[in-house]
Design a protein around this motif. Structure first.
Motif, PDB file in Angstrom:
ATOM      1  N   ASN A 106      -5.422  13.703   8.058  1.00 49.14           N
ATOM      2  CA  ASN A 106      -5.572  14.986   7.374  1.00 49.14           C
ATOM      3  C   ASN A 106      -6.818  15.054   6.508  1.00 49.14           C
ATOM      4  O   ASN A 106      -6.918  15.881   5.606  1.00 49.14           O
ATOM      5  CB  ASN A 106      -4.307  15.297   6.568  1.00 49.14           C
ATOM      6  N   GLY A 107      -7.786  14.177   6.792  1.00 45.27           N
ATOM      7  CA  GLY A 107      -9.092  14.256   6.150  1.00 45.27           C
ATOM      8  C   GLY A 107      -9.178  13.701   4.748  1.00 45.27           C
ATOM      9  O   GLY A 107     -10.159  13.945   4.044  1.00 45.27           O
ATOM     10  N   VAL A 108      -8.172  12.947   4.313  1.00 43.87           N
ATOM     11  CA  VAL A 108      -8.202  12.353   2.980  1.00 43.87           C
ATOM     12  C   VAL A 108      -9.065  11.093   3.040  1.00 43.87           C
ATOM     13  O   VAL A 108      -8.912  10.262   3.937  1.00 43.87           O
ATOM     14  CB  VAL A 108      -6.777  12.023   2.494  1.00 43.87           C
ATOM     15  N   GLN A 109      -9.981  10.972   2.083  1.00 46.03           N
ATOM     16  CA  GLN A 109     -10.864   9.811   2.030  1.00 46.03           C
ATOM     17  C   GLN A 109     -10.144   8.663   1.331  1.00 46.03           C
ATOM     18  O   GLN A 109      -9.705   8.792   0.190  1.00 46.03           O
ATOM     19  CB  GLN A 109     -12.155  10.155   1.292  1.00 46.03           C
ATOM     20  N   MET A 110     -10.035   7.548   2.031  1.00 41.38           N
ATOM     21  CA  MET A 110      -9.370   6.369   1.488  1.00 41.38           C
ATOM     22  C   MET A 110     -10.411   5.331   1.100  1.00 41.38           C
ATOM     23  O   MET A 110     -11.418   5.173   1.791  1.00 41.38           O
ATOM     24  CB  MET A 110      -8.430   5.758   2.534  1.00 41.38           C
ATOM     25  N   ILE A 111     -10.171   4.623   0.018  1.00 42.11           N
ATOM     26  CA  ILE A 111     -10.974   3.446  -0.320  1.00 42.11           C
ATOM     27  C   ILE A 111     -10.498   2.295   0.561  1.00 42.11           C
ATOM     28  O   ILE A 111     -11.296   1.520   1.067  1.00 42.11           O
ATOM     29  CB  ILE A 111     -10.860   3.110  -1.821  1.00 42.11           C
ATOM     30  N   ASP A 112      -9.179   2.207   0.737  1.00 42.22           N
ATOM     31  CA  ASP A 112      -8.573   1.176   1.583  1.00 42.22           C
ATOM     32  C   ASP A 112      -7.875   1.854   2.757  1.00 42.22           C
ATOM     33  O   ASP A 112      -6.865   2.522   2.570  1.00 42.22           O
ATOM     34  CB  ASP A 112      -7.534   0.362   0.790  1.00 42.22           C
ATOM     35  N   GLU A 113      -8.407   1.654   3.960  1.00 40.98           N
ATOM     36  CA  GLU A 113      -7.768   2.216   5.148  1.00 40.98           C
ATOM     37  C   GLU A 113      -6.709   1.274   5.705  1.00 40.98           C
ATOM     38  O   GLU A 113      -5.925   1.653   6.564  1.00 40.98           O
ATOM     39  CB  GLU A 113      -8.814   2.550   6.208  1.00 40.98           C
ATOM     40  N   VAL A 114      -6.697   0.044   5.192  1.00 42.74           N
ATOM     41  CA  VAL A 114      -5.702  -0.963   5.549  1.00 42.74           C
ATOM     42  C   VAL A 114      -5.151  -1.514   4.242  1.00 42.74           C
ATOM     43  O   VAL A 114      -5.916  -1.832   3.324  1.00 42.74           O
ATOM     44  CB  VAL A 114      -6.353  -2.100   6.376  1.00 42.74           C
ATOM     45  N   PRO A 115      -3.821  -1.627   4.118  1.00 35.88           N
ATOM     46  CA  PRO A 115      -3.263  -2.174   2.873  1.00 35.88           C
ATOM     47  C   PRO A 115      -3.785  -3.579   2.596  1.00 35.88           C
ATOM     48  O   PRO A 115      -4.083  -4.343   3.508  1.00 35.88           O
ATOM     49  CB  PRO A 115      -1.758  -2.210   3.143  1.00 35.88           C
ATOM     50  N   ARG A 116      -3.905  -3.898   1.296  1.00 36.96           N
ATOM     51  CA  ARG A 116      -4.322  -5.230   0.869  1.00 36.96           C
ATOM     52  C   ARG A 116      -3.394  -5.689  -0.243  1.00 36.96           C
ATOM     53  O   ARG A 116      -2.654  -4.885  -0.812  1.00 36.96           O
ATOM     54  CB  ARG A 116      -5.772  -5.230   0.405  1.00 36.96           C
ATOM     55  N   LYS A 117      -3.455  -6.962  -0.560  1.00 34.77           N
ATOM     56  CA  LYS A 117      -2.566  -7.526  -1.572  1.00 34.77           C
ATOM     57  C   LYS A 117      -3.075  -7.182  -2.958  1.00 34.77           C
ATOM     58  O   LYS A 117      -4.251  -7.336  -3.262  1.00 34.77           O
ATOM     59  CB  LYS A 117      -2.460  -9.034  -1.410  1.00 34.77           C
ATOM     60  N   GLY A 118      -2.178  -6.710  -3.819  1.00 40.78           N
ATOM     61  CA  GLY A 118      -2.501  -6.386  -5.202  1.00 40.78           C
ATOM     62  C   GLY A 118      -1.669  -7.216  -6.159  1.00 40.78           C
ATOM     63  O   GLY A 118      -1.111  -8.254  -5.792  1.00 40.78           O
TER      64      GLY A 118
END
Length: 144
Positions: A106-118
């Protein structure tokens, strides 16, 4: 398209140092987590305060204090540019991977397109402020 339940997980607040940043939250009576956590790949030490006692079945909203490990980390740069204060709003979701795919479609800009560990070993992803009206939004996977 159900990615929930969706709840406010925490509000991240950038602080110069954890002890000074903790005073108000202690006076307010929030429950301080026992251990701070160094998240090396993000260059930050975190301290959480809960709004009520946690149980295995519920996870109350929290305040997360974020102390940079050096001035050249993301939080260090945030404080240098904007000062201390609210840095991000985090939502806990039921299906993080599905929600990321839906937002990207839906056109939302992601910083992370793949989940990462936080922090706490939880999987996280950040939504770019350009897509949220200027707010850095963190998404985290709900634990079962």
């Amino acid at each position: 398209m159900k990615f929930g339940p969706i709840h406010v997980d925490h509000i991240g607040i950038a602080v110069e140092e954890l002890e000074g940043g903790s005073r108000f939250w202690r006076l307010l009576g929030l429950i301080e987590n026992k251990n701070d956590e160094l998240v090396e790949d993000q260059g930050v030490t975190t301290r959480f305060f809960s709004t009520s006692p946690t149980t295995e079945s519920e996870h109350p909203a929290q305040v997360e204090l974020l102390e940079p490990t050096s001035p050249d980390t993301p939080i260090g740069k945030f404080i240098s540019k904007r000062g201390t204060g609210i840095q991000q709003l985090c939502f806990r979701v039921g299906d993080l991977t599905g929600l990321i795919a839906y937002l990207l479609q839906n056109g939302v800009q992601m910083i992370d397109e793949v989940p990462r560990k936080g922090s706490g070993g939880k999987m996280i992803a950040f939504v770019h402020p350009k897509s949220t009206g200027g707010v850095l939004v963190e998404l985290t996977q709900a634990t079962s």
